[in-house]
Write a protein that holds these residues in place. Sequence first.
Motif, PDB file in Angstrom:
ATOM      1  N   ILE B 249       0.839  -1.204   0.000  1.00  0.00           N
ATOM      2  CA  ILE B 249       0.000   0.000   0.000  1.00  0.00           C
ATOM      3  C   ILE B 249       0.876   1.258   0.000  1.00  0.00           C
ATOM      4  N   SER B 250       2.005   1.226   0.724  1.00  0.00           N
ATOM      5  CA  SER B 250       2.911   2.388   0.697  1.00  0.00           C
ATOM      6  C   SER B 250       3.505   2.577  -0.686  1.00  0.00           C
ATOM      7  N   PHE B 251       3.840   1.462  -1.314  1.00  0.00           N
ATOM      8  CA  PHE B 251       4.461   1.503  -2.644  1.00  0.00           C
ATOM      9  C   PHE B 251       3.499   2.161  -3.637  1.00  0.00           C
ATOM     10  N   VAL B 252       2.238   1.720  -3.614  1.00  0.00           N
ATOM     11  CA  VAL B 252       1.253   2.242  -4.568  1.00  0.00           C
ATOM     12  C   VAL B 252       0.852   3.679  -4.207  1.00  0.00           C
ATOM     13  N   LYS B 253       0.597   3.934  -2.937  1.00  0.00           N
ATOM     14  CA  LYS B 253       0.190   5.292  -2.547  1.00  0.00           C
ATOM     15  C   LYS B 253       1.328   6.300  -2.755  1.00  0.00           C
ATOM     16  N   GLY B 254       2.535   5.879  -2.425  1.00  0.00           N
ATOM     17  CA  GLY B 254       3.689   6.766  -2.648  1.00  0.00           C
ATOM     18  C   GLY B 254       3.846   7.092  -4.119  1.00  0.00           C
ATOM     19  N   PHE B 255       3.635   6.087  -4.950  1.00  0.00           N
ATOM     20  CA  PHE B 255       3.720   6.308  -6.400  1.00  0.00           C
ATOM     21  C   PHE B 255       2.656   7.302  -6.859  1.00  0.00           C
ATOM     22  N   LEU B 256       1.443   7.138  -6.363  1.00  0.00           N
ATOM     23  CA  LEU B 256       0.366   8.035  -6.786  1.00  0.00           C
ATOM     24  C   LEU B 256       0.667   9.479  -6.367  1.00  0.00           C
TER      25      LEU B 256
END
Lengths: 301, 301
Positions: B249-256
């Motif tokens: 979730i951090s990986f995806v949210k950070g990317f967004l």
Amino acid sequence: MRCTFCEKEAVLRLRHANLRLCPEHLVARVEKEAEKAIREFHMFTPEEKILVAVSGGKDSLGLWQILTKLGYQADGLYIDLGIAGYSERSQGFCEAFARERGLTLHVLRLKEELGAGLDEIAQVMHGEPCSHCGTIKRYLMNRAAIDGGYAALATGHNLDDEAATLLGNVLQWNLEYLARQYPVLPEGRKLARKVKPLIYVSEREMVAYCLISGIRYIYEECPHSVGARSLFLKQILNELEDEAPSTKISFVKGFLRAHHIFPKAEETELRDCPVCGMPTTASGPCRFCRIRERMKHYAPA
Amino acid sequence: MRCTFCEKEAVLRLRHANLRLCPEHLVARVEKEAEKAIREFHMFTPEEKILVAVSGGKDSLGLWQILTKLGYQADGLYIDLGIAGYSERSQGFCEAFARERGLTLHVLRLKEELGAGLDEIAQVMHGEPCSHCGTIKRYLMNRAAIDGGYAALATGHNLDDEAATLLGNVLQWNLEYLARQYPVLPEGRKLARKVKPLIYVSEREMVAYCLISGIRYIYEECPHSVGARSLFLKQILNELEDEAPSTKISFVKGFLRAHHIFPKAEETELRDCPVCGMPTTASGPCRFCRIRERMKHYAPA
């Protein structure tokens, strides 16, 4: 298995580069890859004096050897971190290396600089010992390079190290760290130029390079690094590499090509630390001086 | 293990969200996370008609259920890919789902559209079957949404899917793909808006959601996906998640959050395909029409 370049028996297969290499051609390749990175990123010239940070491990001693063979003027810097049973042995490898080759090795001791070694710091300070160790080493390496008048400070970070750091930074999308992750960081006021000539050379190549070159080095990992996230990320990258050779080199090279998209951090104003005078982003004493202050307080009399 | 929100027994522990959930609160959480993404990215409104691409799997049928329960107007689209023993069963689950709930399901058949199913395409065409299948599905889903006058096309990509795609794109630093990886892609001429309402919902949550909601779905992976890179990347991400919950979730949210740094591709000029009239970047016929042409040539009489 025959060497890609000659009739000799190959000792190492590099799937990611599609090469099989005999001892002689492996040494040539490693030195060529280092030279390529040095030129590509304008790290330094043969006229400049370089300080190599050596830990006693394969990468940093291998780097010192490579730079010397390539005709660069490189002195060594060893930081005695005061890790029982580990620091003495690492230092021994560095001293033997320098003595056998007639090279200059500077030594700094944490116990003299801070009144305590990393074993005590790990006990007293909160947080990961690796994080404190990083702060301390960066500080002392920089100061040594500045005080010694060196044009650049070189570290032995190899391809596997860079890929693991990159994966860690990317998983968190830490844009500031990503912007700063680069093979050369330019010098500034009281800040030495930092360079990583081994970014294109894999860990396996460095092991083979040292064995072939007769470089004796410390095999063990630092006892404080057990369970460190960086080792876990390296293992993950090895799985990816096994499945698709050249994953690591593509990951790192692709990042370097894309590096311009990461916004440069605002030129954070650096002040002089009121205690030691070195540059810091902190408003009070720098992190190094704060560790020293803390350890002064807690160290046994 | 008790539910974080009530006295009931929890059936799922979500370490990354620090929650333990009973059936009722798990359903509520999944629907809330979908609604959050729909609003955050302005995907669509209750006034708009949505087309949900359903495969018969947990994510797409779960999504259809969620959208319907949240009060959105969602019809379904099933594409019969002509995969022996798999397509019939998947279609059965979609039809049963729609029938039991009185929802509208559109069906398209590859054998009618292309004269051949994916099994034949996999035999005849070079390259990964998953790549051709992606081209075909994107084409047909878009056409169906445009022809049906739907405001948006919704797909069931969940957090694990997004994280795996992201890892694959980042390992290669494919800037074009990274720029296009976003939960909503706006509409254009003959191009439907594309939305992914489940980006914040993990695979495990979707499995539990369907079980609790009594949604029957196909468990097996597509037979052509065996050994697919996406499955391998998911396994890698699961290892990372096991070591540090919330990695995905951090990986995806950070990317967004960082998404703005990826340079928008030049507005590539889209032409109309001379064969079918749909938009394409190709100078001749679009990829879909080229597959059709190729299969016409190779299909048994």
